[in-house]
Structures are given as structure tokens and as C-alpha cells.
Design a protein around this motif. Structure first.
Motif, mmCIF file in Angstrom:
data_model
loop_
_atom_site.group_PDB
_atom_site.id
_atom_site.type_symbol
_atom_site.label_atom_id
_atom_site.label_comp_id
_atom_site.label_asym_id
_atom_site.label_seq_id
_atom_site.Cartn_x
_atom_site.Cartn_y
_atom_site.Cartn_z
ATOM 1 N N GLY A 190 0.837 -1.197 0.000
ATOM 2 C CA GLY A 190 0.000 0.000 0.000
ATOM 3 C C GLY A 190 0.869 1.242 0.000
ATOM 4 O O GLY A 190 2.101 1.159 -0.111
ATOM 5 N N ILE A 191 0.229 2.389 0.110
ATOM 6 C CA ILE A 191 0.929 3.666 -0.022
ATOM 7 C C ILE A 191 0.492 4.617 1.088
ATOM 8 O O ILE A 191 -0.688 4.662 1.440
ATOM 9 N N ILE A 192 1.461 5.343 1.634
ATOM 10 C CA ILE A 192 1.157 6.441 2.557
ATOM 11 C C ILE A 192 1.625 7.730 1.880
ATOM 12 O O ILE A 192 2.779 7.806 1.427
ATOM 13 N N ASN A 193 0.772 8.723 1.804
ATOM 14 C CA ASN A 193 1.121 9.994 1.154
ATOM 15 C C ASN A 193 1.372 11.084 2.197
ATOM 16 O O ASN A 193 0.545 11.297 3.087
ATOM 17 N N LEU A 194 2.541 11.741 2.058
ATOM 18 C CA LEU A 194 2.934 12.766 3.024
ATOM 19 C C LEU A 194 3.253 14.069 2.299
ATOM 20 O O LEU A 194 3.754 14.041 1.165
ATOM 21 N N MET A 195 2.997 15.179 2.955
ATOM 22 C CA MET A 195 3.384 16.461 2.372
ATOM 23 C C MET A 195 3.435 17.553 3.433
ATOM 24 O O MET A 195 2.800 17.451 4.465
ATOM 25 N N GLY A 196 4.211 18.600 3.118
ATOM 26 C CA GLY A 196 4.198 19.760 4.003
ATOM 27 C C GLY A 196 5.483 20.540 3.991
ATOM 28 O O GLY A 196 6.470 20.162 3.349
ATOM 29 N N ALA A 197 5.460 21.647 4.707
ATOM 30 C CA ALA A 197 6.630 22.514 4.821
ATOM 31 C C ALA A 197 7.689 21.812 5.660
ATOM 32 O O ALA A 197 7.402 21.271 6.724
ATOM 33 N N ASP A 198 8.919 21.819 5.162
ATOM 34 C CA ASP A 198 10.044 21.199 5.858
ATOM 35 C C ASP A 198 10.903 22.347 6.391
ATOM 36 O O ASP A 198 11.837 22.792 5.729
ATOM 37 N N ILE A 199 10.527 22.821 7.567
ATOM 38 C CA ILE A 199 11.180 24.006 8.149
ATOM 39 C C ILE A 199 12.570 23.606 8.630
ATOM 40 O O ILE A 199 12.735 23.047 9.712
ATOM 41 N N MET A 200 13.562 23.850 7.777
ATOM 42 C CA MET A 200 14.884 23.264 8.014
ATOM 43 C C MET A 200 15.620 23.843 9.223
ATOM 44 O O MET A 200 16.553 23.233 9.722
ATOM 45 N N SER A 201 15.180 25.025 9.690
ATOM 46 C CA SER A 201 15.831 25.602 10.874
ATOM 47 C C SER A 201 15.423 24.866 12.154
ATOM 48 O O SER A 201 16.071 25.019 13.186
ATOM 49 N N GLN A 202 14.389 24.074 12.084
ATOM 50 C CA GLN A 202 13.951 23.317 13.266
ATOM 51 C C GLN A 202 14.594 21.937 13.269
ATOM 52 O O GLN A 202 14.683 21.292 12.231
ATOM 53 N N LYS A 203 14.989 21.491 14.443
ATOM 54 C CA LYS A 203 15.648 20.187 14.550
ATOM 55 C C LYS A 203 14.678 19.068 14.114
ATOM 56 O O LYS A 203 15.047 18.163 13.390
ATOM 57 N N THR A 204 13.449 19.152 14.578
ATOM 58 C CA THR A 204 12.424 18.209 14.113
ATOM 59 C C THR A 204 11.280 19.013 13.528
ATOM 60 O O THR A 204 11.008 20.130 13.974
ATOM 61 N N ARG A 205 10.671 18.509 12.499
ATOM 62 C CA ARG A 205 9.530 19.203 11.905
ATOM 63 C C ARG A 205 8.458 18.185 11.529
ATOM 64 O O ARG A 205 8.754 17.072 11.111
ATOM 65 N N ASP A 206 7.213 18.617 11.704
ATOM 66 C CA ASP A 206 6.077 17.745 11.435
ATOM 67 C C ASP A 206 5.506 18.038 10.057
ATOM 68 O O ASP A 206 5.295 19.207 9.709
ATOM 69 N N ILE A 207 5.286 16.993 9.300
ATOM 70 C CA ILE A 207 4.525 17.163 8.056
ATOM 71 C C ILE A 207 3.282 16.261 8.137
ATOM 72 O O ILE A 207 3.197 15.393 9.001
ATOM 73 N N SER A 208 2.342 16.493 7.232
ATOM 74 C CA SER A 208 1.054 15.807 7.327
ATOM 75 C C SER A 208 1.060 14.492 6.557
ATOM 76 O O SER A 208 1.613 14.411 5.460
#
Ligand SMILES: *[C@@H]1O[C@H](CO)[C@@H](O)[C@H](O)[C@H]1NC(C)=O
Ligand SMILES: *[C@@H]1O[C@H](CO)[C@@H](O)[C@H](O)[C@H]1NC(C)=O
Ligand SMILES: *[C@@H]1O[C@H](CO)[C@@H](O)[C@H](O)[C@H]1NC(C)=O
Length: 196
Positions: free
Chosen positions: A137-155
Motif C-alpha cells: 500500500g501507499i502512505i502519502n505525506l506532504m508539508g513545509a520542511d522548516i529546516m531551521s527546526q531540529k524536528t519538523r512535522d509534516i502531514s
């Protein structure tokens, strides 16, 4: 013997038809939706590593899994503003690169582009394509990758197959890098809506 009155016959056949329809719909809707009631309790979670081996424009054509598809624009101040990179990266459960013909847990297929003039910042869109005995199966992810943050959440915006209609959050963190030729991204994926 007295037969059933016409109205009883009708209601009996209605009950039978409803029963048959019920069976049919139960068979057609095999999966049950589970929605997490707390951010601490995802219905599924997994940690995966994305290995991005960038084409070095020299000699790694066979090994590379990622290449720049556009050059940075005139607005770039050495920040790659406007550069788009397309990838088909191996994704593994442990952090080591697959050895030889070892089949990775999934492929990460998608793109990222740099979208800030003054500093490094990116936007990510990818599908995790699973095709193994464990998951299909497939999981689709997207979002802003705020590179100044050590960890970043995408949807996690959706899925198919084993991940039918899923939603959630993926926490990204740079796990390793070798100059501009390679980076490894740790992805902690938590799904809050699952059909099982
Ligand atoms: C490929 O290029 C890299 C960087 O220029 C170099 O370090 C490496 O030795 C080269 N490998 C081969 C097999 O030519
Ligand atoms: C998935 O795996 C099967 C069996 O290994 C293969 O036949 C099929 O082409 C694969 N599909 C994709 C999309 O890679
Ligand atoms: C492929 O790229 C990875 C990441 O840069 C590197 O560690 C590995 O040695 C490369 N393999 C070959 C065969 O060049």
C-alpha cells in the motif's frame, strides 16, 4: 391451513430483503474505521529511514536515487531557492543502507524544492510505497520542511491498500549526512485514523 395474510407476506419478504442487503453491505465494507481519541495514542506508529543519494554530476549515476530537476532561480542567495529535486529513495526500518540486492521496506518517491530566498528551507511531497509481505500500500505525506527546526512535522494526508484512507503526522529529523551527496532522514510516523 390458513396462509399468511398478504400484508404479513409483504413484511416478511421486506425483512428477508433487508437481511440480504445487510449481508451484502457487511461484505462490501470489510474494514472498520478507527479514529484515535488522543494525540498520545495513534492507531499505528512506525519509524522509517529515508536514504537520499544525490546525483553528484560526476560518477554516481548507478548509485544515485535522487537528482536535481531544476536549477536554483536568480533569487537564490546560495540558498537553492527554486531548485527542485526528484527522488526514488530506499526506505528502511533500521538506519543502514540496503546492502547488495536487499529489498528495502519501502520506496520513498516524490520531490522537494527549496523555497526561501534568505536561508535554507524546503517543501516535501512524497509517497511511501510499500510492496512486501509485511505491507502493501501507499502512505502519502506532504508539508513545509522548516529546516531551521531540529524536528519538523509534516502531514500524512492519505493512503491506499494496507493504509486505506489513513491520516496522521510524520516527524522528520536529519539523522546523517555526507556533504551534499547523501542525507538520511528519520521519519516517526503516527497515524490517527486507520481502517483495519
Ligand atoms: C567518484 O567521484 C568522487 C567525487 O569526485 C570521488 O571521490 C570518487 O573517488 C569517484 N569514484 C570513482 C569510482 O571514480
Ligand atoms: C510488487 O511486488 C510484486 C511481487 O514481488 C511484483 O510483481 C510487483 O511488480 C511489485 N509492484 C510494484 C508496484 O513494485
Ligand atoms: C552509494 O552511496 C552511499 C551514500 O553516499 C555510499 O555510502 C555508498 O558507498 C555508495 N555505494 C556505491 C557502490 O557507490
Amino acid at each position: 391451513m390458513q396462509g399468511l395474510a398478504p400484508s404479513s407476506k409483504l413484511s416478511l419478504s421486506v425483512v428477508v430483503v433487508l437481511f440480504l442487503l445487510g449481508l451484502a453491505s457487511a461484505a462490501a465494507h470489510g474494514r472498520k474505521r478507527i479514529v484515535s481519541s488522543s494525540s498520545d495514542e495513534p492507531c499505528t506508529k512506525m519509524t522509517l529511514y529515508l536514504h537520499d543519494i544525490l546525483y553528484d554530476v560526476v560518477n554516481n549515476t548507478a548509485n544515485a536515487t535522487s537528482a536535481e530537476a531544476t536549477k536554483p532561480t536568480a533569487l537564490s542567495k546560495s540558498t537553492f531557492f527554486g531548485e527542485l529535486v526528484v527522488f526514488d529513495d530506499p526506505v528502511t526500518e533500521r538506519n543502514a543502507l540496503p546492502v547488495g540486492k536487499e529489498v528495502p521496506a519501502a520506496r520513498g518517491q516524490g520531490f522537494y524544492f527549496y523555497d526561501k530566498k534568505e536561508s535554507f528551507n524546503a517543501w516535501f511531497g512524497l509517497s511511501l510505497v510499500f510492496n512486501s509481505t509485511t505491507h502493501r500500500g501507499i502512505i502519502n505525506l506532504m508539508g513545509a520542511d522548516i529546516m531551521s527546526q531540529k524536528t519538523r512535522d509534516i502531514s500524512v494526508v492519505g493512503g491506499t491498500g494496507d493504509f486505506f484512507m489513513t491520516r496522521g503526522i510524520a516527524t522528520l529529523q536529519l539523522d546523517a549526512n555526507e556533504g551534499t551527496a547523501y542525507f538520511r532522514l528519520k521519519m516517526d510516523i503516527k497515524l490517527y485514523e486507520c481502517y483495519v
